[in-house]
Design an enzyme around this catalytic site. Sequence first.
Site, PDB file in Angstrom:
ATOM      1  N   ASN A 269      57.600  42.905  21.601  1.00 33.58           N
ATOM      2  CA  ASN A 269      57.499  43.792  22.755  1.00 33.58           C
ATOM      3  C   ASN A 269      58.764  44.640  22.897  1.00 33.58           C
ATOM      4  OD1 ASN A 269      55.184  42.066  23.561  1.00 33.58           O
ATOM      5  ND2 ASN A 269      56.835  40.610  23.965  1.00 33.58           N
ATOM      6  N   GLU A 302      61.450  40.329  14.343  1.00 33.64           N
ATOM      7  CA  GLU A 302      61.071  40.986  15.612  1.00 33.64           C
ATOM      8  C   GLU A 302      61.976  42.169  15.896  1.00 33.64           C
ATOM      9  OE1 GLU A 302      58.244  40.029  16.406  1.00 33.64           O
ATOM     10  OE2 GLU A 302      58.312  38.138  15.314  1.00 33.64           O
TER      11      GLU A 302
HETATM   12  N1  TRP Z   1      53.353  40.886  15.952  1.00 34.96           N
HETATM   13  C1  TRP Z   1      53.850  39.545  15.954  1.00 34.96           C
HETATM   14  C2  TRP Z   1      54.799  39.428  14.795  1.00 34.96           C
HETATM   15  O1  TRP Z   1      54.426  39.468  13.676  1.00 34.96           O
HETATM   16  C3  TRP Z   1      52.863  38.463  15.826  1.00 34.96           C
HETATM   17  C4  TRP Z   1      51.738  38.370  16.786  1.00 34.96           C
HETATM   18  C5  TRP Z   1      50.565  38.989  16.714  1.00 34.96           C
HETATM   19  C6  TRP Z   1      51.611  37.450  17.813  1.00 34.96           C
HETATM   20  N2  TRP Z   1      49.702  38.508  17.672  1.00 34.96           N
HETATM   21  C7  TRP Z   1      50.332  37.559  18.340  1.00 34.96           C
HETATM   22  C8  TRP Z   1      52.473  36.537  18.343  1.00 34.96           C
HETATM   23  C9  TRP Z   1      49.871  36.746  19.347  1.00 34.96           C
HETATM   24  C10 TRP Z   1      52.012  35.733  19.361  1.00 34.96           C
HETATM   25  C11 TRP Z   1      50.718  35.815  19.855  1.00 34.96           C
HETATM   26  O2  TRP Z   1      55.959  39.338  14.937  1.00 34.96           O
HETATM   27 ZN    ZN Z   2      55.530  41.013  12.813  1.00 32.17          ZN
END
Ligand code: TRP
Ligand code: ZN
Length: 898
Positions: A269, A302
């Site tokens: 985020n 992240e």
């Molecule tokens: N985008 C996140 C990452 O790869 C992972 C992610 C996708 C995620 N959907 C999620 C984390 C749902 C927690 C819950 O870093």
């Molecule tokens: Zn990711």
Amino acid sequence: MADTATPNVIRRADYAPPAFLIDTVALEFDLVPERTVVRNTMRVRRNPDASRAAHFELMGEQLEFVSATIDGTPFGNARAHEHGLVLDNVPDAFELTLTSICNPAENTTLSGLYVSGGNFFTQCEAEGFRRITYFLDRPDVMATYTVTLRANKADYPVLLSNGNLLEEGDLPDGRHFARWEDPFRKPSYLFALVAGKLVALEERVKSGSGKEKLLQVWVEPHDLDKTRHAMDSLIHSIRWDEERFGLELDLDRFMIVAVSDFNMGAMENKGLNIFNTKYVLANPETATDTDFANIEAVVGHEYFHNWTGNRVTCRDWFQLSLKEGLTVFRDQEFSADMAGGATDEAARATKRIEDVRVLRQMQFAEDAGPMAHPVRPESYVEINNFYTMTVYEKGSEVVRMYQTLFGRDGFRKGMDLYFKRHDGQAVTCDDFRHALADANGRDLAQFERWYSQAGTPRVAVRASYDAAQQRYSLTLTQGYGEAAPATRETQKGPLLIPFAIGLIGKDGADLPLQLEGEAKASAGTTRVLQFTQTEQTFTFVNVAQEPLPSLLRNFSAPVIVEYDYSADQLAFLLAHDSDPFNRWEAGQRLATRELLTLAGRAATGVPLQLDDSVVAAFARVLTDETLSPAFRELALMLPSEAYLAEQMAESNPAAVHAARQFVRKRLANALRNDWLKIYEAHRTPGAYEATPEASGHRALKNLALSYLAELDDPAQAVRLASAQYDAANNMTDRSAALSALLNASAANGGSKEAQQALDDFYRRFEKEPLVIDKWFALQATQRGNAQRPVIDIVRKLMTHPAFNLKNPNRARSLIFSFCAANPAQFHAEDGSGYAFWADQVIALDAINPQVAARLARSLELWRRFTPTLRDGMRAALEKVASQVKSRDVREIVEKALA
Ligand code: TRP
Ligand code: ZN
């Protein structure tokens, strides 16, 4: 119902731009656990690039609709349904205010807004934002957000959201508020809020351009002593992205928050990363070397998303690997640079070996089963099921191939062009490929197949040497072998495979490389062949002696290499290859071949035996003081049981276990004195250090301990392990000692030393959930025997007061560890493991579909097992299929049974 039904299958080919765009979002939250009121004011306009829609349709789930106003006037033409809200006859541009209510206290899915440990958290990727408010919840709708949070001040003293804090203050009735603004446009999946009783470790650092940045790691008060490593990892990540990619932190403030109820690892985020506590909290007493390394990698991952994912995001979820494959590649490079800088190839290789191990064990298996899909999938039922090894890990390999083709500088040029063209946009994998191609003046049309073809390619190699002409030819053939049915339809033609090779002479040194038609030999002794045809021959000239080929150096492409090395040749490569990855690889090939032969014998009841020459080859590595301890540990760790079972014509976990145990015992007994010497020589007395060197020593020492625990008379190992357990000043040594005690006692149905250590471990760490997770996991993955099958222990632990199915980490520590990391026990002939699996999938399905669907995947390769096991697995899958409620689990079991 026309507008309520979500189509069953979503297809990439059906992408259409949104009919409306949302430019700004102002959110107001009145945070109350059972009844949170959300007011959402949006500036909306018709999308000039889309066809004119009759209705404005917003997504919404598990929301109680309260009201809608347009340009300040109550709007009557709003109809809420199970999956959203439909507004009829809206103007071309307008301000829309929607009010709705949700129930975070009862939200066990951990998607949307939920309560964990009395605090509020959100998780929006992929489609959680629609569980918070009605919205065009798709990544190509980007807006700027202002967020006002209101809550009781005593219960929720900290109120966080994305971006910069504009204002905060007190309200009547013991409440307070905070207002945040994120200056960057973002898709809804990057929205986040956090509210509760948290404290932060803070640092102020200067970024490359001299601006001061506030960094915070927010945790519950008793965890503040476990935040230093995450903070250091964040600072290192910020520096690394500036140095390697010229990418600077674009916000004044960057926050990490840890939460113990979380579906995955962490979430990027904007300006407010939310993490599973597992990837934040560490001190030497509670976290292992692996935990420290994982925290560095995930914090980096992240943080790197801030550019690859956030500044440039995905047009639609089929493009997920655009951000995930690229960001995994970036975090892998970051970890390698942290371990070995740009030049220490041996240190970098340990990271590479670990990554390739995971890829081969997990992603190759995925690609051979019913969930096989291309890096850019063509369709899905539930997008949460596509956060896969293929999208992440194979996706990272695909990105790595650009760097292998163009070099680091060429790759950097491509990245620069990608940001120049697409900063602030939602784009596709094709856009990324075109940026890399254009920056390097190269046509990469053929390379698209890496994104569109499922399955693991196989490259067969034939070699021929003409002594008279001093010519050496390698003929490469590519294809997919007997691919899984799920992959066949995607295969359209040969891939561009960067195939790195070296040629090794009789003395073990690399030979110069000169391809036919070249004036002279090239500078280095590794060459990246551009293998583009179904069959292609590469001829080297002036090859004075018949060489031994070192193929696919550093694993230059995610393929399976078929070449018939003799055992002697593998032992030679293991001793001499200048490419550290391939040195390790030779040992793995040698071990895999022996283990598969032995598994075949075990399956048919033939006595097992292992040639002395194999033992000797491993002994040489073990005692080679020129090799780093970390490398020796990796080289002496046998391929996993799951990987080996996957290689059999018919997977037989019991036979694989017997074979692997046989070899471990043989190596333990034959090299007993070496193991003891290694154990003593690699102790790390003094204060704990999380450096790669120190962790390499611990890894090798603890590997020695685990081998010593295999001796027929384990008394000495038990003494060493008990002493190590008692004296340990760090979790790596303490948990390794406990594991050795558990395994040394398995043959006797348990021992008092093992039981005492287990009890002590629990008491000592009762207040540390992440350590109690280890306590469950160690027991779930321990070796079993006829008198004491592990399923009995697992069932008993399910009733332990500390067990909690609603907490994903805890569920994973016991249930997933047993079902996915203890194959010999899980695949018991009596089907007890499968019955347990079915019960847990069904129970989890009602609580948390995302977690349930992950567990559901542990039976997907059922067709490849021996007949008895196959039947048992099918019955369990059918049971789940008949009772399951969620789309998540349904997609998995239906694909498995199809
Ligand atoms: N985008 C996140 C990452 O790869 C992972 C992610 C996708 C995620 N959907 C999620 C984390 C749902 C927690 C819950 O870093
Ligand atoms: Zn990711």
